[in-house]
Design a protein around this motif. Structure first.
Motif, PDB file in Angstrom:
ATOM      1  N   VAL A  46      -0.715   8.462 -14.084  1.00  0.00           N
ATOM      2  CA  VAL A  46      -0.288   7.118 -13.733  1.00  0.00           C
ATOM      3  C   VAL A  46       1.183   7.212 -13.322  1.00  0.00           C
ATOM      4  N   VAL A  47       1.456   6.811 -12.078  1.00  0.00           N
ATOM      5  CA  VAL A  47       2.802   6.852 -11.523  1.00  0.00           C
ATOM      6  C   VAL A  47       3.303   5.419 -11.387  1.00  0.00           C
ATOM      7  N   SER A  48       4.470   5.139 -11.948  1.00  0.00           N
ATOM      8  CA  SER A  48       5.109   3.822 -11.811  1.00  0.00           C
ATOM      9  C   SER A  48       6.436   4.033 -11.098  1.00  0.00           C
ATOM     10  N   ALA A  49       6.581   3.402  -9.927  1.00  0.00           N
ATOM     11  CA  ALA A  49       7.794   3.556  -9.114  1.00  0.00           C
ATOM     12  C   ALA A  49       8.477   2.202  -8.972  1.00  0.00           C
ATOM     13  N   ASN A  67       0.030  16.939  -3.480  1.00  0.00           N
ATOM     14  CA  ASN A  67       1.318  16.241  -3.515  1.00  0.00           C
ATOM     15  C   ASN A  67       1.128  14.757  -3.212  1.00  0.00           C
ATOM     16  N   LEU A  68       1.659  13.924  -4.091  1.00  0.00           N
ATOM     17  CA  LEU A  68       1.705  12.485  -3.871  1.00  0.00           C
ATOM     18  C   LEU A  68       3.046  12.187  -3.212  1.00  0.00           C
ATOM     19  N   THR A  69       3.015  11.475  -2.090  1.00  0.00           N
ATOM     20  CA  THR A  69       4.245  11.106  -1.386  1.00  0.00           C
ATOM     21  C   THR A  69       4.320   9.594  -1.291  1.00  0.00           C
ATOM     22  N   ILE A  70       5.474   9.062  -1.686  1.00  0.00           N
ATOM     23  CA  ILE A  70       5.740   7.631  -1.601  1.00  0.00           C
ATOM     24  C   ILE A  70       6.935   7.451  -0.679  1.00  0.00           C
ATOM     25  N   LYS A  71       6.732   6.659   0.375  1.00  0.00           N
ATOM     26  CA  LYS A  71       7.807   6.335   1.311  1.00  0.00           C
ATOM     27  C   LYS A  71       7.917   4.820   1.385  1.00  0.00           C
ATOM     28  N   ALA A  72       9.137   4.324   1.435  1.00  0.00           N
ATOM     29  CA  ALA A  72       9.328   2.879   1.529  1.00  0.00           C
ATOM     30  C   ALA A  72      10.487   2.577   2.464  1.00  0.00           C
ATOM     31  N   GLN A  73      10.313   1.494   3.231  1.00  0.00           N
ATOM     32  CA  GLN A  73      11.348   1.066   4.171  1.00  0.00           C
ATOM     33  C   GLN A  73      11.598  -0.416   3.956  1.00  0.00           C
ATOM     34  N   HIS A  74      12.876  -0.762   3.905  1.00  0.00           N
ATOM     35  CA  HIS A  74      13.280  -2.158   3.704  1.00  0.00           C
ATOM     36  C   HIS A  74      14.309  -2.522   4.759  1.00  0.00           C
ATOM     37  N   GLU A  75      14.038  -3.604   5.485  1.00  0.00           N
ATOM     38  CA  GLU A  75      14.987  -4.099   6.474  1.00  0.00           C
ATOM     39  C   GLU A  75      15.298  -5.549   6.150  1.00  0.00           C
ATOM     40  N   GLU A 109     -10.184  10.312  -3.263  1.00  0.00           N
ATOM     41  CA  GLU A 109     -11.019   9.169  -2.887  1.00  0.00           C
ATOM     42  C   GLU A 109     -10.973   8.048  -3.927  1.00  0.00           C
ATOM     43  N   MET A 110     -10.543   8.346  -5.132  1.00  0.00           N
ATOM     44  CA  MET A 110     -10.560   7.367  -6.217  1.00  0.00           C
ATOM     45  C   MET A 110      -9.166   6.845  -6.590  1.00  0.00           C
ATOM     46  N   ILE A 111      -8.132   7.229  -5.844  1.00  0.00           N
ATOM     47  CA  ILE A 111      -6.773   6.781  -6.146  1.00  0.00           C
ATOM     48  C   ILE A 111      -6.657   5.281  -5.915  1.00  0.00           C
ATOM     49  N   LYS A 112      -6.026   4.599  -6.844  1.00  0.00           N
ATOM     50  CA  LYS A 112      -5.799   3.152  -6.753  1.00  0.00           C
ATOM     51  C   LYS A 112      -4.304   2.882  -6.850  1.00  0.00           C
ATOM     52  N   ALA A 113      -3.843   1.875  -6.085  1.00  0.00           N
ATOM     53  CA  ALA A 113      -2.430   1.504  -6.123  1.00  0.00           C
ATOM     54  C   ALA A 113      -2.298  -0.009  -6.134  1.00  0.00           C
ATOM     55  N   SER A 114      -1.280  -0.497  -6.860  1.00  0.00           N
ATOM     56  CA  SER A 114      -0.975  -1.924  -6.852  1.00  0.00           C
ATOM     57  C   SER A 114       0.545  -2.076  -6.858  1.00  0.00           C
ATOM     58  N   TYR A 115       0.992  -3.230  -6.369  1.00  0.00           N
ATOM     59  CA  TYR A 115       2.430  -3.498  -6.271  1.00  0.00           C
ATOM     60  C   TYR A 115       2.681  -4.905  -6.781  1.00  0.00           C
ATOM     61  N   LEU A 120       5.573  -0.387  -8.174  1.00  0.00           N
ATOM     62  CA  LEU A 120       4.383   0.204  -7.579  1.00  0.00           C
ATOM     63  C   LEU A 120       3.714   1.055  -8.653  1.00  0.00           C
ATOM     64  N   THR A 121       2.429   0.791  -8.928  1.00  0.00           N
ATOM     65  CA  THR A 121       1.683   1.556  -9.921  1.00  0.00           C
ATOM     66  C   THR A 121       0.523   2.251  -9.214  1.00  0.00           C
ATOM     67  N   ILE A 122       0.453   3.565  -9.374  1.00  0.00           N
ATOM     68  CA  ILE A 122      -0.582   4.371  -8.733  1.00  0.00           C
ATOM     69  C   ILE A 122      -1.343   5.115  -9.824  1.00  0.00           C
ATOM     70  N   THR A 123      -2.664   4.976  -9.828  1.00  0.00           N
ATOM     71  CA  THR A 123      -3.511   5.696 -10.775  1.00  0.00           C
ATOM     72  C   THR A 123      -4.272   6.754  -9.998  1.00  0.00           C
ATOM     73  N   LEU A 124      -4.100   8.007 -10.417  1.00  0.00           N
ATOM     74  CA  LEU A 124      -4.700   9.145  -9.727  1.00  0.00           C
ATOM     75  C   LEU A 124      -5.687   9.836 -10.677  1.00  0.00           C
ATOM     76  N   PRO A 125      -7.002   9.556 -10.535  1.00  0.00           N
ATOM     77  CA  PRO A 125      -7.997  10.205 -11.396  1.00  0.00           C
ATOM     78  C   PRO A 125      -8.058  11.707 -11.118  1.00  0.00           C
ATOM     79  N   LYS A 126      -8.237  12.481 -12.175  1.00  0.00           N
ATOM     80  CA  LYS A 126      -8.331  13.934 -12.028  1.00  0.00           C
ATOM     81  C   LYS A 126      -9.734  14.346 -11.596  1.00  0.00           C
TER      82      LYS A 126
END
Length: 140
Positions: A46-49, A67-75, A109-115, A120-126
């Motif tokens: 479980v990743v919380s960003a 590798n899990l990659t999180i990119k974010a852009q704010h303008e 295929e089973m990764i879930k994310a919510s914001y 940002l919370t990402i759940t990555l099943p093994k």
């Protein structure tokens, strides 16, 4: 004999005036990063960003080659008008941040994310470590 760097005043990065000047005129310094917590359980990660101020549409998450990659852009774009309606200040800012984390044996295929609330919370099943592939993750 003590070394006194204060002789150079504005050029000394530890000088209070220089620090405040830089923040006031250059904006706060961002190293392109954000705070993340990663918890490993028996059956998932479980990743919380923390991404306060970012909009969901400006966040991109992918999982490839373990590798899990999180990119974010704010303008942002803002104008301040005086009483006559003339623009007296127009400011724009653009912030891009990105982080990657090695998280092996994930069922992409089973990764879930919510914001919610800037987190940002990402759940990555093994899964079986032999399976690989790339997968883009949608945010709920």
């Amino acid at each position: 004999m003590a070394n006194n760097n204060r002789n150079f005043g504005i050029f000394d990065p530890q000088d209070d005036f220089f620090s405040n000047f830089g923040k006031a005129f250059l904006g706060s310094v961002n190293n392109g990063s954000f705070d993340v917590d990663i918890v490993e359980n028996d059956d998932n990660f479980v990743v919380s960003a923390e991404l306060p101020g970012f909009k969901k549409k400006g966040i991109n998450i992918s999982y490839q080659d373990d590798n899990l990659t999180i990119k974010a852009q704010h303008e942002s774009d803002s104008e301040v008008h005086n009483d006559d309606g003339r623009v007296i200040r127009h400011e724009r800012s653009n912030q891009n941040v990105a982080r990657s984390f090695y998280l092996p044996s994930v069922n992409a295929e089973m990764i879930k994310a919510s914001y919610d609330g800037g987190v940002l919370t990402i759940t990555l099943p093994k899964k079986d470590p032999e399976a690989t592939g790339a997968h883009h993750i949608e945010i709920d």
